[in-house]
Design a protein around this motif. Structure first.
Motif, PDB file in Angstrom:
ATOM      1  N   LEU A   1       0.822  -1.201   0.000  1.00  0.00           N
ATOM      2  CA  LEU A   1       0.000   0.000   0.000  1.00  0.00           C
ATOM      3  C   LEU A   1       0.865   1.264   0.000  1.00  0.00           C
ATOM      4  O   LEU A   1       0.557   2.242  -0.691  1.00  0.00           O
ATOM      5  CB  LEU A   1      -0.926   0.013   1.214  1.00  0.00           C
ATOM      6  CG  LEU A   1      -1.998  -1.083   1.268  1.00  0.00           C
ATOM      7  CD1 LEU A   1      -2.808  -0.964   2.554  1.00  0.00           C
ATOM      8  CD2 LEU A   1      -2.926  -0.995   0.051  1.00  0.00           C
TER       9      LEU A   1
ATOM     10  N   MET B   1       2.236   1.660  -3.437  1.00  0.00           N
ATOM     11  CA  MET B   1       1.171   2.102  -4.342  1.00  0.00           C
ATOM     12  C   MET B   1       0.906   3.594  -4.172  1.00  0.00           C
ATOM     13  O   MET B   1       0.705   4.324  -5.168  1.00  0.00           O
ATOM     14  CB  MET B   1      -0.104   1.308  -4.077  1.00  0.00           C
ATOM     15  CG  MET B   1      -0.073  -0.125  -4.570  1.00  0.00           C
ATOM     16  SD  MET B   1      -1.566  -1.047  -4.089  1.00  0.00           S
ATOM     17  CE  MET B   1      -2.836  -0.137  -4.989  1.00  0.00           C
ATOM     18  N   ALA B   2       0.910   4.062  -2.933  1.00  0.00           N
ATOM     19  CA  ALA B   2       0.705   5.489  -2.675  1.00  0.00           C
ATOM     20  C   ALA B   2       1.855   6.310  -3.252  1.00  0.00           C
ATOM     21  O   ALA B   2       1.641   7.378  -3.841  1.00  0.00           O
ATOM     22  CB  ALA B   2       0.577   5.741  -1.177  1.00  0.00           C
TER      23      ALA B   2
ATOM     24  N   LEU C   1      -5.991   4.323   0.565  1.00  0.00           N
ATOM     25  CA  LEU C   1      -5.608   2.934   0.314  1.00  0.00           C
ATOM     26  C   LEU C   1      -5.686   2.107   1.599  1.00  0.00           C
ATOM     27  O   LEU C   1      -6.088   0.942   1.580  1.00  0.00           O
ATOM     28  CB  LEU C   1      -4.184   2.883  -0.257  1.00  0.00           C
ATOM     29  CG  LEU C   1      -4.031   3.344  -1.698  1.00  0.00           C
ATOM     30  CD1 LEU C   1      -2.542   3.496  -2.065  1.00  0.00           C
ATOM     31  CD2 LEU C   1      -4.706   2.374  -2.659  1.00  0.00           C
TER      32      LEU C   1
ATOM     33  N   GLY D   1      -8.138  -0.646   1.137  1.00  0.00           N
ATOM     34  CA  GLY D   1      -7.349  -1.795   0.689  1.00  0.00           C
ATOM     35  C   GLY D   1      -6.562  -2.492   1.760  1.00  0.00           C
ATOM     36  O   GLY D   1      -5.854  -3.474   1.488  1.00  0.00           O
TER      37      GLY D   1
END
Length: 229
Positions: free
Chosen positions: A113, A116-117, A221, A225
């Motif tokens: 995560l 991804m950020a 996220l 997620g």
């Protein structure tokens, strides 16, 4: 007549070179500022120092430190002290971000995560910076609207500290993401148009936008997620 035209073209070339130099210096300093940010975040996560503060005290420390640093940077922007203060500021911001990063890393997919950020933030920055270089329209009028939007987000987050509304939090995170993504476009365009000639202040503005975009993406996220099983 020819001499006048030649002087005009020469002057235009000098201005363009000055703007490009400010942009290059801004990008270099922005890249350098990520080093103390990552270092601050790593120290914060490794030591858990920010978790020792209550949420209320943490918010007070954040605002006092952030506005104090920004005031000092503004006053010293034309000297090397301004650069050093900016780097110290980014270390502080990384340290304050460590609380959220630590919480996200508590998920089984926390590392994914965070990456991804980071990737999403880099993508947004590249898109907005590229868009600023091709847009011919004057975007100076955006500044007032974006400033109002940023103030609304700031007041909203402070209010939600007391309200603890999940719906309001999600709304503010999305709004924050939109406002500060647009701020990247606005700030880069200002440099290209000659509206910002000090690379320290230019870096500070873009850094704050990038920081808020990353923080908003990471929070979203983590909410949608995060794998806590």
């Amino acid at each position: 007549m020819n001499e006048s035209l030649q002087a005009a073209y020469s002057g235009s070339g000098v201005l363009a070179e000055q703007r490009n130099r400010v942009l290059r210096n801004t990008y270099w300093l922005l890249a350098l500022s990520l080093v103390p940010t990552v270092l601050g975040a790593w120290i914060g996560v490794a030591t858990g120092i920010t978790t020792l503060l209550s949420p209320g005290i943490s918010m007070i420390v954040f605002f006092a430190g952030a506005f104090g640093f920004m005031f000092a940077i503004q006053k010293t922007k034309d000297s090397s002290t301004g650069v050093l203060l900016l780097l110290a500021f980014t270390f502080f911001m990384g340290l304050m971000l460590s609380r959220m990063i630590g919480a996200v890393l508590g998920f089984r997919n926390g590392s994914t995560l965070v990456m991804m950020a980071f990737g999403g933030t880099a993508g947004i920055f590249l898109v907005m910076a590229s868009l600023a270089s091709v847009v011919k329209r004057d975007l100076s009028g955006m500044g007032k609207f974006l400033t109002v939007g940023a103030l609304i987000v700031l007041v909203g987050f402070i209010a939600n500290f007391f309200l603890q509304s999940s719906a309001l939090m999600l709304t503010l995170l999305v709004l924050c993401l939109g406002v500060f993504s647009a701020f990247i476009l606005y700030d880069v365009k200002r440099i290209l148009d000659g509206g910002e000639t000090n690379y320290v202040m230019a870096t500070l503005g873009i850094y704050l936008s990038v920081y808020n975009v990353f923080q908003s993406l990471l929070a979203l996220l983590g909410i949608f997620g995060g794998d806590g099983d």
